[in-house]
Design an enzyme around this catalytic site. Structure first.
Site, short mmCIF file in Angstrom:
data_model
loop_
_atom_site.label_atom_id
_atom_site.label_comp_id
_atom_site.label_asym_id
_atom_site.label_seq_id
_atom_site.Cartn_x
_atom_site.Cartn_y
_atom_site.Cartn_z
CE LYS A 175 6.55 4.58 -24.43
NZ LYS A 175 7.20 3.27 -24.28
CG HIS A 294 16.11 0.29 -27.06
ND1 HIS A 294 16.00 -0.79 -26.20
CD2 HIS A 294 15.22 1.21 -26.60
CE1 HIS A 294 15.09 -0.53 -25.28
NE2 HIS A 294 14.60 0.67 -25.50
#
Length: 475
Positions: A175, A294
């Site tokens: 992140k 994902h």
């Protein structure tokens, strides 16, 4: 009337709108071991009988159309049609039913998830006779599942490649997910892996944007991998997202990852598509790459309780198409997941044979025969206080992925990774000693934090973080 028309009419042809019940509702049908079975949650429009709605689902997802056609007489519809063989009302719901449909195996192309889903869910969900429709589960017979290669490697082969046993694997999504330069991105990867994580990860929407082109990211990440491996003596990995705008570009990125010596790549299988995913899985199998999956966009498909496709179906489809990891919710944290239902599809991902269990949402017994299993990945709003519950719920064959729960540590990325690794090792040791993680989890974390200042700092900053929301997205 022409002779041709007279002849056809004489053998029972009659134009007009069909009553589906006459052909496709067959409660006397005995299902075959080779049938693909489907459980649909259906909400008929007012005035539409459940039997007609169930028959319409079977018809429109197999051989049927809205009217009788001349070419029906050129084939054996009885051999190829789907059959609604049972209907049961949903307890506590008005005008809602589970319709069970059996499809003969010859309706489907071998080894093609794309064809299977196109047939079963490609058209029927827009049918006007239904207010809502949800595919709850599929039974994939061994005769069909054996036409798929499945995961490139599977759980045991991955553990052997990594030389890591007896505990869940630890990961972290880098992140902020967008905006970092390739060099700063690689630095964050290195710090997390050096601190004790097994994997770091590209976020699902990190592809090749102006701020960080894919080739630059791959190069700096590879440097971080090799440096952290040399310093820790452990095999490390980073999920390099190969998802791209074309299959050719996706494969080019996967080839470059292999040439760099990376152990694992990643794909967004729903937005990328099952055809692309299966092609990438074939390449990974042939070239020794692990494949992380994902499920970006899944909630658009599976979150509504009455309409769409349940994730257990998407999970089965992924196991067939190919993937070594897939995100599966957390039960705890910020992303939705009911415990028993989540564990139901986790078992469908990992185990060879799963018994029917309606309490966990499993409508059919599923026999995967020898198809390798898939690591479920728990991620989304989790931190060190969740570690006992995650270890107890998911067991060893899982990946626990802490993004903000690593990078949000007040001392930095590496201490955040240390805190998670210490918490995990403490939970695994306590479990192996016979302690009850569900009851003693907080105490186990507090004890470990006494000799790990990194864990103590993490415990302090996240002690009051909870995500408690009721699910309101229902029809």
């Amino acid at each position: 009337m022409s002779p041709q028309t007279e002849t056809k009419a004489g053998v029972g042809f009659k134009a007009g709108v069909k009553d589906y019940r006459l052909t496709y509702y067959t409660p006397e049908y005995k299902t075959k071991d080779t049938d693909i079975l489907a459980a649909f949650r259906m909400t008929p429009q007012p005035g539409v009988p459940a039997e007609e709605a169930g028959a319409a689902v079977a018809a429109e997802s197999s051989t049927g159309t809205w009217t009788t056609v001349w070419t029906d007489g050129l084939t054996s519809l009885d051999r190829y049609k789907g059959r609604c063989y049972d209907i049961e009302p949903v307890a506590g719901e008005e005008n809602q039913y589970i319709a069970y449909v059996a499809y003969p195996l010859d309706l489907f192309e071998e080894g093609s998830v794309t064809n299977m889903l196109t047939s079963i869910v490609g058209n029927v969900f827009g049918f006007k006779a239904l207010r809502a429709l949800r595919l709850e589960d599929l039974r994939i017979p061994p005769a069909y599942s054996k036409t798929f290669l499945g995961p490139p490697h599977g759980i045991q082969v991955e553990r052997d490649k990594l030389n890591k046993y007896g505990r869940p694997l630890l990961g972290c999504t880098i992140k902020p997910k967008l905006g970092l330069s390739a060099k700063n991105y690689g630095r964050a990867v290195y710090e997390c892996l050096r601190g004790g994580l097994d994997f770091t990860k590209d976020d699902e929407n990190v592809n090749s944007q102006p701020f960080m082109r894919w080739r630059d990211r791959f190069l700096f990440v590879a440097e971080a991998l090799f440096k952290s491996q040399a310093e820790t003596g452990e095999i490390k990995g980073h999920y390099l997202n190969a998802t791209a705008g074309t299959c050719e570009e996706m494969m080019k990125r996967a080839v470059f990852a292999r040439e760099l010596g990376a152990p694992i790549v990643m794909h967004d299988y729903l937005t990328g598509g099952f055809t692309a995913n299966t092609s990438l899985a074939f390449y990974c199998r042939d070239n020794g790459l692990l494949l992380h999956i994902h499920r970006a966009m899944h909630a658009v498909i599976d979150r509504q309780k009455n309409h769409g496709i349940h994730f257990r179906v998407l999970a089965k489809a992924l196991r067939m198409s190919g993937g070594d990891h897939i995100h599966a919710g957390t039960v705890v944290g910020k992303l939705e997941g009911e415990r028993e239902v989540t564990l139901g599809f986790v078992d469908l991902l990992r185990d060879d044979y799963i018994e029917k269990d309606r309490s966990r949402g499993i409508y059919f017994t599923q026999d995967w025969v020898s198809m390798p299993g898939v690591f479920p990945v728990a991620s989304g709003g989790i931190h060190v206080w969740h570690m006992p519950a995650l270890t107890e719920i998911f067991g060893d064959d899982s990946v626990l992925q802490f993004g903000g729960g690593t990078l949000g540590h007040p001392w930095g990325n590496a201490p955040g990774a240390v805190a998670n690794r210490v918490a995990l090792e403490a939970c695994v040791q306590a479990r192996n000693e016979g302690r009850d993680l569900a009851r003693e989890g907080n105490e186990i974390i507090r004890e470990a934090s006494k000799w790990s200042p990194e864990l103590a700092a993490a415990c302090e900053i996240w002690k009051a973080i909870k995500f408690e929301f009721e699910t309101i997205d229902t029809l």
